[in-house]
Scaffold this motif. Structure first.
Motif, PDB file in Angstrom:
ATOM      1  N   MET A 112       0.536  -1.262  -0.296  1.00 54.44           N
ATOM      2  CA  MET A 112       0.309   0.134  -0.173  1.00 54.44           C
ATOM      3  C   MET A 112       1.141   1.470  -0.206  1.00 54.44           C
ATOM      4  O   MET A 112       1.883   1.435   0.661  1.00 54.44           O
ATOM      5  N   ASN A 113       0.292   2.350  -0.529  1.00 55.60           N
ATOM      6  CA  ASN A 113       1.291   3.650  -0.431  1.00 55.60           C
ATOM      7  C   ASN A 113       0.319   5.089   0.071  1.00 55.60           C
ATOM      8  O   ASN A 113      -0.804   4.318   0.395  1.00 55.60           O
ATOM      9  N   ASN A 114       1.077   5.731   0.321  1.00 52.06           N
ATOM     10  CA  ASN A 114       0.349   7.322   0.755  1.00 52.06           C
ATOM     11  C   ASN A 114      -1.278   7.550  -0.124  1.00 52.06           C
ATOM     12  O   ASN A 114      -1.576   7.793   0.558  1.00 52.06           O
ATOM     13  N   ASP A 115      -0.737   7.577  -1.067  1.00 51.83           N
ATOM     14  CA  ASP A 115      -2.105   7.840  -1.943  1.00 51.83           C
ATOM     15  C   ASP A 115      -3.735   6.432  -1.372  1.00 51.83           C
ATOM     16  O   ASP A 115      -4.606   7.202  -1.312  1.00 51.83           O
ATOM     17  N   VAL A 116      -3.401   5.157  -0.856  1.00 58.75           N
ATOM     18  CA  VAL A 116      -4.113   4.680  -0.480  1.00 58.75           C
ATOM     19  C   VAL A 116      -4.740   4.934   0.676  1.00 58.75           C
ATOM     20  O   VAL A 116      -5.785   5.024   1.146  1.00 58.75           O
ATOM     21  N   LEU A 117      -3.605   5.118   1.588  1.00 59.92           N
ATOM     22  CA  LEU A 117      -3.983   5.979   3.250  1.00 59.92           C
ATOM     23  C   LEU A 117      -5.109   7.123   2.920  1.00 59.92           C
ATOM     24  O   LEU A 117      -5.220   7.371   3.550  1.00 59.92           O
ATOM     25  N   ARG A 118      -4.330   8.004   2.488  1.00 64.37           N
ATOM     26  CA  ARG A 118      -5.075   9.068   1.615  1.00 64.37           C
ATOM     27  C   ARG A 118      -6.580   9.387   1.831  1.00 64.37           C
ATOM     28  O   ARG A 118      -7.011   9.292   2.136  1.00 64.37           O
ATOM     29  N   GLN A 119      -5.928   7.457   0.625  1.00 60.77           N
ATOM     30  CA  GLN A 119      -8.161   8.162   0.557  1.00 60.77           C
ATOM     31  C   GLN A 119      -8.954   7.423   1.927  1.00 60.77           C
ATOM     32  O   GLN A 119      -9.819   7.427   1.209  1.00 60.77           O
ATOM     33  N   LEU A 120      -8.537   6.750   2.245  1.00 57.06           N
ATOM     34  CA  LEU A 120      -9.579   5.798   3.278  1.00 57.06           C
ATOM     35  C   LEU A 120      -9.398   7.291   4.630  1.00 57.06           C
ATOM     36  O   LEU A 120     -10.304   7.162   4.966  1.00 57.06           O
ATOM     37  N   LEU A 121      -8.323   8.607   4.644  1.00 57.09           N
ATOM     38  CA  LEU A 121      -8.736   8.648   5.381  1.00 57.09           C
ATOM     39  C   LEU A 121      -9.980  10.283   4.649  1.00 57.09           C
ATOM     40  O   LEU A 121     -10.831  10.450   5.865  1.00 57.09           O
ATOM     41  N   MET A 122     -10.117  10.388   3.941  1.00 55.85           N
ATOM     42  CA  MET A 122     -10.836  11.339   2.447  1.00 55.85           C
ATOM     43  C   MET A 122     -12.309  10.644   3.471  1.00 55.85           C
ATOM     44  O   MET A 122     -13.327  11.091   3.397  1.00 55.85           O
ATOM     45  N   ILE A 123     -12.081   8.887   3.399  1.00 55.51           N
ATOM     46  CA  ILE A 123     -13.273   7.862   3.307  1.00 55.51           C
ATOM     47  C   ILE A 123     -13.940   9.022   4.821  1.00 55.51           C
ATOM     48  O   ILE A 123     -15.105   9.156   4.648  1.00 55.51           O
ATOM     49  N   GLY A 124     -12.760   8.440   5.353  1.00 55.73           N
ATOM     50  CA  GLY A 124     -13.781   9.298   6.697  1.00 55.73           C
ATOM     51  C   GLY A 124     -13.999   9.958   7.088  1.00 55.73           C
ATOM     52  O   GLY A 124     -15.170  10.617   7.989  1.00 55.73           O
ATOM     53  N   MET A 165       3.143  -3.421   5.425  1.00 57.60           N
ATOM     54  CA  MET A 165       4.268  -3.450   4.754  1.00 57.60           C
ATOM     55  C   MET A 165       5.478  -3.711   5.190  1.00 57.60           C
ATOM     56  O   MET A 165       6.058  -4.765   4.369  1.00 57.60           O
ATOM     57  N   GLN A 166       5.895  -4.362   6.705  1.00 56.07           N
ATOM     58  CA  GLN A 166       6.513  -5.216   7.195  1.00 56.07           C
ATOM     59  C   GLN A 166       6.503  -6.383   6.531  1.00 56.07           C
ATOM     60  O   GLN A 166       7.565  -7.353   6.174  1.00 56.07           O
ATOM     61  N   ASP A 167       5.673  -7.455   6.487  1.00 55.88           N
ATOM     62  CA  ASP A 167       5.291  -8.196   6.234  1.00 55.88           C
ATOM     63  C   ASP A 167       6.007  -8.811   4.992  1.00 55.88           C
ATOM     64  O   ASP A 167       6.033  -9.854   4.793  1.00 55.88           O
ATOM     65  N   LEU A 168       4.875  -8.515   4.214  1.00 56.82           N
ATOM     66  CA  LEU A 168       5.689  -7.914   2.539  1.00 56.82           C
ATOM     67  C   LEU A 168       7.360  -7.332   2.034  1.00 56.82           C
ATOM     68  O   LEU A 168       7.353  -7.963   0.889  1.00 56.82           O
ATOM     69  N   GLY A 169       8.083  -7.495   3.345  1.00 57.37           N
ATOM     70  CA  GLY A 169       9.234  -6.968   2.877  1.00 57.37           C
ATOM     71  C   GLY A 169       9.355  -5.559   2.270  1.00 57.37           C
ATOM     72  O   GLY A 169      10.506  -5.519   1.678  1.00 57.37           O
ATOM     73  N   VAL A 170       8.443  -4.953   2.860  1.00 62.65           N
ATOM     74  CA  VAL A 170       9.202  -3.898   1.900  1.00 62.65           C
ATOM     75  C   VAL A 170       9.628  -3.226   2.741  1.00 62.65           C
ATOM     76  O   VAL A 170       8.819  -2.244   4.452  1.00 62.65           O
ATOM     77  N   PRO A 171      10.350  -2.332   2.136  1.00 60.25           N
ATOM     78  CA  PRO A 171      11.507  -2.159   3.319  1.00 60.25           C
ATOM     79  C   PRO A 171      10.489  -0.092   3.336  1.00 60.25           C
ATOM     80  O   PRO A 171       9.897   0.418   2.678  1.00 60.25           O
ATOM     81  N   ARG A 172      11.596   0.345   4.538  1.00 58.17           N
ATOM     82  CA  ARG A 172      11.408   1.358   5.139  1.00 58.17           C
ATOM     83  C   ARG A 172      12.047   2.988   4.322  1.00 58.17           C
ATOM     84  O   ARG A 172      12.899   2.512   3.729  1.00 58.17           O
ATOM     85  N   GLN A 173      11.337   4.125   4.421  1.00 55.75           N
ATOM     86  CA  GLN A 173      12.083   4.806   3.762  1.00 55.75           C
ATOM     87  C   GLN A 173      13.557   5.203   4.416  1.00 55.75           C
ATOM     88  O   GLN A 173      14.487   5.284   3.783  1.00 55.75           O
ATOM     89  N   ASN A 174      13.945   5.132   5.837  1.00 54.08           N
ATOM     90  CA  ASN A 174      14.783   5.279   6.181  1.00 54.08           C
ATOM     91  C   ASN A 174      16.266   3.966   6.022  1.00 54.08           C
ATOM     92  O   ASN A 174      17.102   4.394   5.623  1.00 54.08           O
ATOM     93  N   GLU A 175      15.526   2.752   5.754  1.00 55.37           N
ATOM     94  CA  GLU A 175      16.060   1.629   5.417  1.00 55.37           C
ATOM     95  C   GLU A 175      16.912   1.734   3.724  1.00 55.37           C
ATOM     96  O   GLU A 175      17.740   1.671   3.507  1.00 55.37           O
ATOM     97  N   MET A 176      16.025   2.791   2.441  1.00 56.72           N
ATOM     98  CA  MET A 176      15.825   2.823   1.683  1.00 56.72           C
ATOM     99  C   MET A 176      17.664   4.021   1.139  1.00 56.72           C
ATOM    100  O   MET A 176      17.673   4.048   0.681  1.00 56.72           O
ATOM    101  N   ASP A 177      17.174   5.084   2.327  1.00 60.85           N
ATOM    102  CA  ASP A 177      17.850   5.745   2.650  1.00 60.85           C
ATOM    103  C   ASP A 177      19.400   6.062   2.895  1.00 60.85           C
ATOM    104  O   ASP A 177      20.363   6.112   2.099  1.00 60.85           O
ATOM    105  N   GLU A 178      19.182   4.730   3.931  1.00 62.57           N
ATOM    106  CA  GLU A 178      20.899   3.708   4.258  1.00 62.57           C
ATOM    107  C   GLU A 178      21.043   3.495   3.074  1.00 62.57           C
ATOM    108  O   GLU A 178      22.554   3.516   3.009  1.00 62.57           O
ATOM    109  N   LEU A 179      20.396   2.711   2.157  1.00 65.20           N
ATOM    110  CA  LEU A 179      20.829   1.906   1.265  1.00 65.20           C
ATOM    111  C   LEU A 179      21.554   2.743   0.244  1.00 65.20           C
ATOM    112  O   LEU A 179      22.945   2.738  -0.691  1.00 65.20           O
ATOM    113  N   ARG A 180      21.118   3.707  -0.271  1.00 71.69           N
ATOM    114  CA  ARG A 180      21.295   4.939  -0.910  1.00 71.69           C
ATOM    115  C   ARG A 180      23.034   5.459  -0.570  1.00 71.69           C
ATOM    116  O   ARG A 180      23.387   5.608  -1.951  1.00 71.69           O
TER     117      ARG A 180
END
Length: 106
Positions: free
Chosen positions: A1-13, A72-87
């Motif tokens: 899931m990305n931020n757009d999905v979260l944003r859509q859920l929040l807008m529904i709320g 996201m963690q269960d799916l193995g999607v790295p967090r932003q800080n992990e991506m930054d560290e890898l870069r």
């Protein structure tokens, strides 16, 4: 899931909260017109309900955010800080390779 999905859920709320507020205002206005509720009481009722809905919405948003992070963690999607560290590591390795290539060509 990305931020757009979260944003859509929040807008529904938010939309649901707005709809509930409109319906509560209509109901309290009707009660005031019928003389079954004092205008001041109606206003307080609407304000109290809206405050409760805002508090509940904040709780729901926090729960949704935690659930999305868990998925996201269960799916193995790295967090932003992990991506930054890898870069950063990749940049350092590329620099080291360039330095080694430059040494070989001298």
């Amino acid at each position: 899931m990305n931020n757009d999905v979260l944003r859509q859920l929040l807008m529904i709320g938010i939309g649901t909260t707005s709809l509930v507020a409109d319906k509560v205002r209509e109901a309290t206005d009707q009660l005031v017109r019928e003389g079954r509720l004092d205008p001041e009481q109606a206003s307080k009722l609407v304000n109290d309900l809206m405050q409760q809905l805002k508090n509940d919405q904040s709780s729901v948003e926090a729960i949704i955010q935690r659930q999305i992070q868990n998925v996201m963690q269960d799916l193995g999607v790295p967090r932003q800080n992990e991506m930054d560290e890898l870069r950063g590591r990749l940049d350092r390795l590329e620099r080291q390779v360039r330095d080694l290539e430059n040494k070989l060509w001298r």
